[in-house]
Motif scaffolding. Structure first.
Motif, PDB file in Angstrom:
ATOM      1  N   ASN A 141       0.851  -1.179   0.000  1.00 37.10           N
ATOM      2  CA  ASN A 141       0.000   0.000   0.000  1.00 37.10           C
ATOM      3  C   ASN A 141       0.894   1.240   0.000  1.00 37.10           C
ATOM      4  OD1 ASN A 141      -3.122  -0.346   0.230  1.00 37.10           O
ATOM      5  ND2 ASN A 141      -2.269  -2.063   1.394  1.00 37.10           N
ATOM      6  N   ASP A 142       0.493   2.312   0.670  1.00 35.56           N
ATOM      7  CA  ASP A 142       1.251   3.562   0.600  1.00 35.56           C
ATOM      8  C   ASP A 142       1.558   4.092   1.995  1.00 35.56           C
ATOM      9  OD1 ASP A 142       2.503   5.726  -0.623  1.00 35.56           O
ATOM     10  OD2 ASP A 142       0.661   6.919  -0.684  1.00 35.56           O
ATOM     11  N   PHE A 143       1.998   3.225   2.899  1.00 33.63           N
ATOM     12  CA  PHE A 143       2.341   3.632   4.260  1.00 33.63           C
ATOM     13  C   PHE A 143       3.756   4.205   4.293  1.00 33.63           C
ATOM     14  CE2 PHE A 143      -0.675   0.010   5.028  1.00 33.63           C
ATOM     15  CZ  PHE A 143      -1.743   0.815   5.355  1.00 33.63           C
ATOM     16  N   GLN A 144       3.864   5.488   4.676  1.00 30.00           N
ATOM     17  CA  GLN A 144       5.143   6.196   4.643  1.00 30.00           C
ATOM     18  C   GLN A 144       5.792   6.334   6.013  1.00 30.00           C
ATOM     19  OE1 GLN A 144       6.469   7.293   1.731  1.00 30.00           O
ATOM     20  NE2 GLN A 144       4.723   6.641   0.499  1.00 30.00           N
ATOM     21  N   GLN A 145       4.971   6.358   7.076  1.00 35.41           N
ATOM     22  CA  GLN A 145       5.479   6.598   8.419  1.00 35.41           C
ATOM     23  C   GLN A 145       5.358   5.335   9.263  1.00 35.41           C
ATOM     24  OE1 GLN A 145       6.914   9.465   9.226  1.00 35.41           O
ATOM     25  NE2 GLN A 145       6.454  10.348   7.211  1.00 35.41           N
ATOM     26  N   LEU A 146       6.444   4.963   9.913  1.00 29.45           N
ATOM     27  CA  LEU A 146       6.461   3.766  10.743  1.00 29.45           C
ATOM     28  C   LEU A 146       5.481   3.865  11.911  1.00 29.45           C
ATOM     29  CD1 LEU A 146       7.852   1.028  11.007  1.00 29.45           C
ATOM     30  CD2 LEU A 146       9.658   2.117  12.348  1.00 29.45           C
ATOM     31  N   GLU A 147       5.217   5.083  12.340  1.00 32.06           N
ATOM     32  CA  GLU A 147       4.343   5.296  13.495  1.00 32.06           C
ATOM     33  C   GLU A 147       2.884   4.891  13.242  1.00 32.06           C
ATOM     34  OE1 GLU A 147       8.013   7.084  14.206  1.00 32.06           O
ATOM     35  OE2 GLU A 147       6.671   7.327  12.480  1.00 32.06           O
ATOM     36  N   ILE A 148       2.512   4.615  11.995  1.00 32.11           N
ATOM     37  CA  ILE A 148       1.134   4.185  11.725  1.00 32.11           C
ATOM     38  C   ILE A 148       0.830   2.864  12.427  1.00 32.11           C
ATOM     39  CG2 ILE A 148       0.956   5.411   9.545  1.00 32.11           C
ATOM     40  CD1 ILE A 148       1.166   1.751   9.254  1.00 32.11           C
ATOM     41  N   VAL A 149       1.874   2.140  12.772  1.00 33.72           N
ATOM     42  CA  VAL A 149       1.713   0.850  13.456  1.00 33.72           C
ATOM     43  C   VAL A 149       1.075   1.036  14.836  1.00 33.72           C
ATOM     44  CG1 VAL A 149       2.951  -1.143  14.400  1.00 33.72           C
ATOM     45  CG2 VAL A 149       3.622  -0.172  12.202  1.00 33.72           C
ATOM     46  N   LEU A 150       1.264   2.193  15.456  1.00 35.81           N
ATOM     47  CA  LEU A 150       0.748   2.428  16.804  1.00 35.81           C
ATOM     48  C   LEU A 150      -0.772   2.293  16.854  1.00 35.81           C
ATOM     49  CD1 LEU A 150       2.949   5.493  17.868  1.00 35.81           C
ATOM     50  CD2 LEU A 150       3.303   3.070  18.383  1.00 35.81           C
ATOM     51  N   TYR A 151      -1.438   2.540  15.748  1.00 38.17           N
ATOM     52  CA  TYR A 151      -2.902   2.408  15.712  1.00 38.17           C
ATOM     53  C   TYR A 151      -3.337   0.976  16.029  1.00 38.17           C
ATOM     54  CZ  TYR A 151      -7.676   2.295  13.906  1.00 38.17           C
ATOM     55  OH  TYR A 151      -9.034   2.122  13.782  1.00 38.17           O
ATOM     56  N   LEU A 152      -2.496   0.023  15.690  1.00 35.40           N
ATOM     57  CA  LEU A 152      -2.851  -1.387  15.846  1.00 35.40           C
ATOM     58  C   LEU A 152      -2.724  -1.877  17.280  1.00 35.40           C
ATOM     59  CD1 LEU A 152      -1.115  -2.788  12.632  1.00 35.40           C
ATOM     60  CD2 LEU A 152      -3.508  -2.120  12.933  1.00 35.40           C
ATOM     61  N   ARG A 153      -2.253  -1.049  18.186  1.00 38.01           N
ATOM     62  CA  ARG A 153      -2.136  -1.449  19.586  1.00 38.01           C
ATOM     63  C   ARG A 153      -3.502  -1.665  20.244  1.00 38.01           C
ATOM     64  NH1 ARG A 153       2.190  -0.847  22.723  1.00 38.01           N
ATOM     65  NH2 ARG A 153       0.977   0.121  24.408  1.00 38.01           N
ATOM     66  N   ARG A 154      -4.569  -1.185  19.604  1.00 33.85           N
ATOM     67  CA  ARG A 154      -5.915  -1.333  20.162  1.00 33.85           C
ATOM     68  C   ARG A 154      -6.511  -2.713  19.875  1.00 33.85           C
ATOM     69  NH1 ARG A 154      -8.231   3.682  17.962  1.00 33.85           N
ATOM     70  NH2 ARG A 154      -6.008   4.209  17.964  1.00 33.85           N
ATOM     71  N   PHE A 155      -5.758  -3.570  19.170  1.00 35.79           N
ATOM     72  CA  PHE A 155      -6.255  -4.903  18.830  1.00 35.79           C
ATOM     73  C   PHE A 155      -5.450  -5.963  19.577  1.00 35.79           C
ATOM     74  CE2 PHE A 155      -6.842  -2.267  14.955  1.00 35.79           C
ATOM     75  CZ  PHE A 155      -8.229  -2.195  14.993  1.00 35.79           C
ATOM     76  N   PRO A 156      -5.871  -6.327  20.787  1.00 37.31           N
ATOM     77  CA  PRO A 156      -5.099  -7.274  21.599  1.00 37.31           C
ATOM     78  C   PRO A 156      -5.056  -8.678  21.019  1.00 37.31           C
ATOM     79  CG  PRO A 156      -7.234  -6.830  22.613  1.00 37.31           C
ATOM     80  CD  PRO A 156      -7.093  -5.866  21.484  1.00 37.31           C
ATOM     81  N   ASN A 157      -6.007  -9.037  20.139  1.00 39.07           N
ATOM     82  CA  ASN A 157      -6.049 -10.378  19.560  1.00 39.07           C
ATOM     83  C   ASN A 157      -5.269 -10.503  18.260  1.00 39.07           C
ATOM     84  OD1 ASN A 157      -7.844 -11.306  21.621  1.00 39.07           O
ATOM     85  ND2 ASN A 157      -9.553 -10.346  20.543  1.00 39.07           N
ATOM     86  N   LEU A 158      -4.709  -9.412  17.787  1.00 40.74           N
ATOM     87  CA  LEU A 158      -3.972  -9.438  16.523  1.00 40.74           C
ATOM     88  C   LEU A 158      -2.682 -10.242  16.676  1.00 40.74           C
ATOM     89  CD1 LEU A 158      -3.999  -8.280  13.615  1.00 40.74           C
ATOM     90  CD2 LEU A 158      -2.576  -6.404  14.465  1.00 40.74           C
ATOM     91  N   TYR A 159      -2.583 -11.347  15.948  1.00 39.93           N
ATOM     92  CA  TYR A 159      -1.382 -12.183  16.061  1.00 39.93           C
ATOM     93  C   TYR A 159      -0.591 -12.258  14.759  1.00 39.93           C
ATOM     94  CZ  TYR A 159      -3.513 -16.062  13.468  1.00 39.93           C
ATOM     95  OH  TYR A 159      -4.079 -16.841  12.486  1.00 39.93           O
ATOM     96  N   SER A 160      -1.209 -11.851  13.627  1.00 38.66           N
ATOM     97  CA  SER A 160      -0.494 -11.905  12.352  1.00 38.66           C
ATOM     98  C   SER A 160      -0.721 -10.614  11.579  1.00 38.66           C
ATOM     99  CB  SER A 160      -0.975 -13.096  11.520  1.00 38.66           C
ATOM    100  OG  SER A 160      -0.246 -13.185  10.305  1.00 38.66           O
ATOM    101  N   LEU A 161       0.367  -9.983  11.164  1.00 42.94           N
ATOM    102  CA  LEU A 161       0.311  -8.700  10.455  1.00 42.94           C
ATOM    103  C   LEU A 161       1.228  -8.736   9.255  1.00 42.94           C
ATOM    104  CD1 LEU A 161      -0.439  -5.647  10.229  1.00 42.94           C
ATOM    105  CD2 LEU A 161       1.491  -5.195  11.776  1.00 42.94           C
ATOM    106  N   ASN A 162       0.697  -8.300   8.114  1.00 41.42           N
ATOM    107  CA  ASN A 162       1.506  -8.223   6.896  1.00 41.42           C
ATOM    108  C   ASN A 162       1.576  -6.781   6.416  1.00 41.42           C
ATOM    109  OD1 ASN A 162       2.854  -8.744   4.429  1.00 41.42           O
ATOM    110  ND2 ASN A 162       0.887  -8.916   3.381  1.00 41.42           N
ATOM    111  N   LEU A 163       2.780  -6.238   6.415  1.00 45.32           N
ATOM    112  CA  LEU A 163       3.042  -4.886   5.931  1.00 45.32           C
ATOM    113  C   LEU A 163       4.055  -4.878   4.795  1.00 45.32           C
ATOM    114  CD1 LEU A 163       3.287  -3.076   9.375  1.00 45.32           C
ATOM    115  CD2 LEU A 163       1.571  -2.573   7.634  1.00 45.32           C
TER     116      LEU A 163
END
Length: 502
Positions: A141-163
């Motif tokens: 996609n078009d993610f430019q800033q590493l800090e966008i990952v912080l949004y995903l901290r609200r998902f405690p069940n997230l175990y697999s992420l593809n960036l």
């Protein structure tokens, strides 16, 4: 593939396309035969493949309330929409489209697996309601800033992420940053995160993570506070007690008195007003008025709870009636079907025409009895629902009448309020006339600021009626100046009590 419609140009997901897609997925044999004979029932479809169909706009999916898995990859979709009715959806693939923004997922609270790779998305947002999310793929996609990952901290069940495939993956901090800020993550870009990396990330970002956690908790508290206030306000409005919990209603009666507020802000005026005798009387009335408002507030909430109970009881009664009716009707139909099978078996064995005709006559009679029984059950259910509706209407009318009557009982001093206000206004006019006279005698004229701020707003009718004044503290300056400039000087100058110099 046979039967597939691939439009030459990208377009809307229409009914024809959905019909064909569902029929292609129906198994051969009994299920396929039923679908062919009775038509496709969209509500029962659990999985739907709509990939490679040149879809531009998502529409017409509202029938698929039982859908669990939806495949919409490799199309021309530009916006995520039309999914609000798919509340049972657990798996969604929107990869290889032209999506620029994550949206339209608010109702998908059961979603666990979301694929949005190969799009044009630049922000992670609008996924707060996906509380069960455990797999997310947003690669390429078009993610430019590493800090966008912080949004995903609200998902405690997230175990697999593809960036993978995003610019942020080229950042030397990438693996350690993601591993540190998402401690529950097990797989990153389809690779298992090493425990040693997590430990190093924790050590490196420990202070920053703690600060981030503190900020998140504070933000959650603020959001909870805002949400609670909004819910409370909504409750007070629907219960018709808005602004009655405290002095807010009393004070709101003066909020539009901008002239009065400006006047009280003038030098020396506020002190004079505080020493005014009727000020204490007005404050006493404010206290009494507030107490009555709070009684009305509590009474209104109690009445609202009673209305809610009536509506809930009506809904439950209606649902129980429908369920009971359905169960009885199902039992009647079940018994008839048992009888029907026996009749058909007997007809196969009976060789005598007269006996067959007699059996058929008895069967037709039972069919008529079945119709009468079902119709009787329907009429009985309608009658019960009508009675419940009448009871709800009558009880609601009684509560409304009681609410109005009680409100009138708790508000017996409306006339007293008018009297107190009248006294305050008339006496304040007298006091201000004396103050104005002193100013003119002492300084030659009224302060310019007083003339600017205070404007006459008296309407037609008696000038002594406070209800005829738009603003409570509005004062007719022109009348006061006329009294001072004409009558007083006319009496004082001829008698040489004061001179031009004075």
């Amino acid at each position: 593939m046979e039967g597939r419609i691939i439009p030459s140009e990208p377009g809307i997901l229409d009914e024809d396309m959905l019909q064909i897609a569902v029929k292609q997925q129906v198994r051969k044999g009994k299920a396929g035969h039923i679908a062919k004979e009775e038509g496709v029932q969209f509500e029962g479809v659990q999985s739907l493949k709509l990939n490679f169909r040149r879809i531009l706009t998502i529409e017409n999916l509202w029938h698929f309330t039982g859908l669990v898995k939806l495949q919409l990859d490799n199309n021309f979709i530009e916006r995520i929409e039309g999914l609000d009715q798919l509340e049972n959806l657990q798996w969604l693939d929107l990869s290889f489209n032209n999506i620029r923004r994550i949206e339209g997922l608010e109702k998908l609270t059961q979603l666990e697996d979301l694929t949005l790779s190969h799009n044009n998305i630049s922000r992670l947002e609008n996924m707060d309601n996906l509380v069960k999310l455990n797999f997310l793929s947003v690669g390429y996609n078009d993610f430019q800033q590493l800090e966008i990952v912080l949004y995903l901290r609200r998902f405690p069940n997230l175990y697999s992420l593809n960036l993978s495939g995003n610019v942020i993956c080229e950042d030397e901090r990438y693996n350690m940053f993601v591993g540190g800020y998402l401690p529950n993550l097990v797989y990153l870009d389809f690779r298992r995160i090493a425990q040693s990396l997590k430990e190093l990330a924790k050590e490196k970002y420990d202070f920053a993570i703690e600060k981030q956690r503190y900020n998140e908790e504070k933000l959650l508290e603020e959001e909870e506070s805002v949400r609670t206030k909004a819910e409370t306000l909504a409750l007070h409005k629907v219960a018709f007690v808005h602004l009655l919990d405290g002095p807010s209603f009393f004070e709101s009666m003066f909020t539009e008195d901008t002239v009065g507020l400006q006047f009280l802000a003038l030098p020396g005026v506020s002190d004079v007003f505080k020493s005014y005798p009727l000020t204490s009387l007005l404050l006493t009335y404010k206290t009494e008025f507030t107490e009555v408002c709070q009684q009305l507030f509590q009474f209104g909430l109690d009445q609202h709870r009673m209305r809610e109970f009536e509506v809930t009881s009506f809904t439950e009664s209606m649902n129980e009636t429908k369920v009971e009716n359905r169960e009885v009707a199902s039992l009647v139909v079940k018994n008839f079907n048992i009888y029907k099978r026996k009749v058909f078996e007997n007809l196969k064995k009976i060789t005598d025409d007269d006996a067959q005709e007699q059996e058929i006559l008895l069967y037709n009679e039972e069919v008529n009895n079945l119709q009468k029984s079902l119709l009787s059950l329907e009429i009985e259910m309608v009658d019960r629902l009508e009675d419940a509706s009448k009871d709800l209407k009558r009880n609601t009318a009684e509560m409304i009448s009681g609410f109005i009557e009680n409100t009138r009982t708790l508000y017996p001093f409306a006339d007293e309020y008018i009297l107190v206000t009248t006294c305050v206004i008339l006496d304040f006019y007298t006091m201000f006339t004396l103050i104005s006279f002193e100013y003119v005698v002492r300084y030659g004229s009224l302060p310019t600021s007083w003339k600017t701020v205070i404007n006459p707003t008296h309407e037609k009718g008696s000038k002594y009626d406070p209800l005829k004044y738009i603003l409570v503290t509005a004062l007719p300056i022109t009348v006061i100046e006329s009294i001072i400039g004409t009558n007083i000087r006319k009496d004082l100058f001829p008698n040489s009590i004061i001179s031009d110099k004075h």
